[in-house]
Design a protein around this motif. Structure first.
Motif, short mmCIF file in Angstrom:
data_model
loop_
_atom_site.label_atom_id
_atom_site.label_comp_id
_atom_site.label_asym_id
_atom_site.label_seq_id
_atom_site.Cartn_x
_atom_site.Cartn_y
_atom_site.Cartn_z
N GLY A 114 0.77 -1.23 0.00
CA GLY A 114 -0.06 -0.03 0.02
C GLY A 114 0.98 1.11 0.02
O GLY A 114 0.56 2.27 -0.61
N LEU A 118 1.02 4.11 -3.16
CA LEU A 118 0.78 5.61 -2.99
C LEU A 118 2.09 6.31 -3.35
O LEU A 118 2.08 7.26 -4.25
N VAL A 133 -5.48 1.35 -0.90
CA VAL A 133 -4.51 1.26 -0.07
C VAL A 133 -5.07 0.23 1.28
O VAL A 133 -5.95 1.09 1.95
N TYR A 137 0.34 3.22 4.10
CA TYR A 137 0.26 4.63 4.71
C TYR A 137 1.11 5.26 3.65
O TYR A 137 1.67 4.73 2.54
N TRP A 158 -8.67 4.23 0.88
CA TRP A 158 -7.76 3.87 2.20
C TRP A 158 -8.40 3.09 3.25
O TRP A 158 -9.47 3.66 3.71
N ARG A 160 -8.25 0.63 6.66
CA ARG A 160 -7.32 0.24 7.90
C ARG A 160 -8.12 -0.44 9.08
O ARG A 160 -9.35 0.06 9.25
N THR A 175 -0.45 10.05 7.18
CA THR A 175 -1.44 9.65 5.84
C THR A 175 -2.74 10.43 5.98
O THR A 175 -3.28 10.79 4.94
N LEU A 179 -3.53 12.59 2.46
CA LEU A 179 -4.54 12.07 1.53
C LEU A 179 -5.55 12.97 1.19
O LEU A 179 -5.86 13.33 0.08
N LEU A 185 -10.35 11.24 -1.76
CA LEU A 185 -10.29 9.98 -0.74
C LEU A 185 -11.80 9.43 -0.30
O LEU A 185 -12.46 10.04 -0.23
N GLY A 187 -12.87 5.62 2.15
CA GLY A 187 -12.18 4.77 2.83
C GLY A 187 -12.97 4.54 4.15
O GLY A 187 -14.01 5.11 4.39
#
Length: 218
Positions: A114, A118, A133, A137, A158, A160, A175, A179, A185, A187
């Motif tokens: 990931g 990026l 991702v 990060y 993104w 996580r 991050t 981002l 973005l 996520g």
């Protein structure tokens, strides 16, 4: 030492044969530390079949006894050198140029992969159309493409886990700050998820990738 390590095209796993790849968008899978090209290839059934998917092997061998491959060295949990991550990103760009072709590709990376996804986007925004991702990060420092990304805002997903204790908190914070100003973005933080991928996350990734296909067709 060469300017960047090289990816081995003989160990790439493709979702379709060469005869079926023409004119189709490509999604490149970048595995995590100590893994290989077989790991993320297991996600193929969960991803849209509108993409040609290629799962590559990272170019470095981690220290014994760690199995698999790595994109860049890690010296302790905080030892992630952005220069080494950039070297890996240039290896990905060279592979795209040599083995994929001129069309922009999408990148999906887990953990180390990931971060490399990026960094590859930052190294050449013209070569990468979007990034996914997972448990990764954004490396620190400035990159040549950052100003372009701030203007274009390419799509980035993104994801996580809230219980992920592998990626240092300062890297997550970095991050989270970087981002929003350099991408469109989307996520989610997944409650209870450790340094791994859940079905809920796969569902979100599928929706993100379906949207990229819809944009292409529209």
């Amino acid at each position: 030492m060469s300017a960047h390590p090289c990816l081995d095209p003989s160990v790439v796993r493709w979702s379709v044969p060469a005869a079926e790849r023409g004119g189709r968008p490509v999604l490149l899978l970048l595995h995590g530390y100590g893994s290989d090209e077989h790991d993320l290839f297991g996600l193929v059934p969960y991803l849209p079949d509108g993409f040609v998917i290629a799962s590559v092997r990272a170019p470095l061998a981690p220290p014994w006894p760690m199995p698999g491959a790595s994109w860049y060295p890690i010296e302790g949990l905080d030892g992630r050198d952005p220069r080494e991550i950039t070297r890996a990103a240039h290896a990905v760009l060279a592979f795209v140029q040599d083995a994929v072709g001129p069309a922009p590709v999408g990148l999906l990376g887990f953990s180390q992969g990931g971060a490399v996804a990026l960094q590859t986007l930052r190294a050449d925004p013209d070569a990468v159309s979007f990034a996914v991702v997972l448990a990764g990060y954004a490396p620190g420092g400035e990159m040549p493409g950052d100003a372009v990304l701030a203007e274009r805002r390419p799509p980035v997903f993104w994801g996580r886990g809230a219980a992920d204790d592998v990626i240092p908190a300062h890297a997550v914070d970095q991050t989270a700050q970087w981002l929003p100003g350099h991408s469109r973005l989307s996520g989610r933080v997944y409650p209870g998820l450790t340094h791994s991928i859940s079905q809920d996350e796969l569902d979100d990734v599928r929706a993100f990738l379906d949207a990229r296909l819809a944009e292409r067709e529209g």
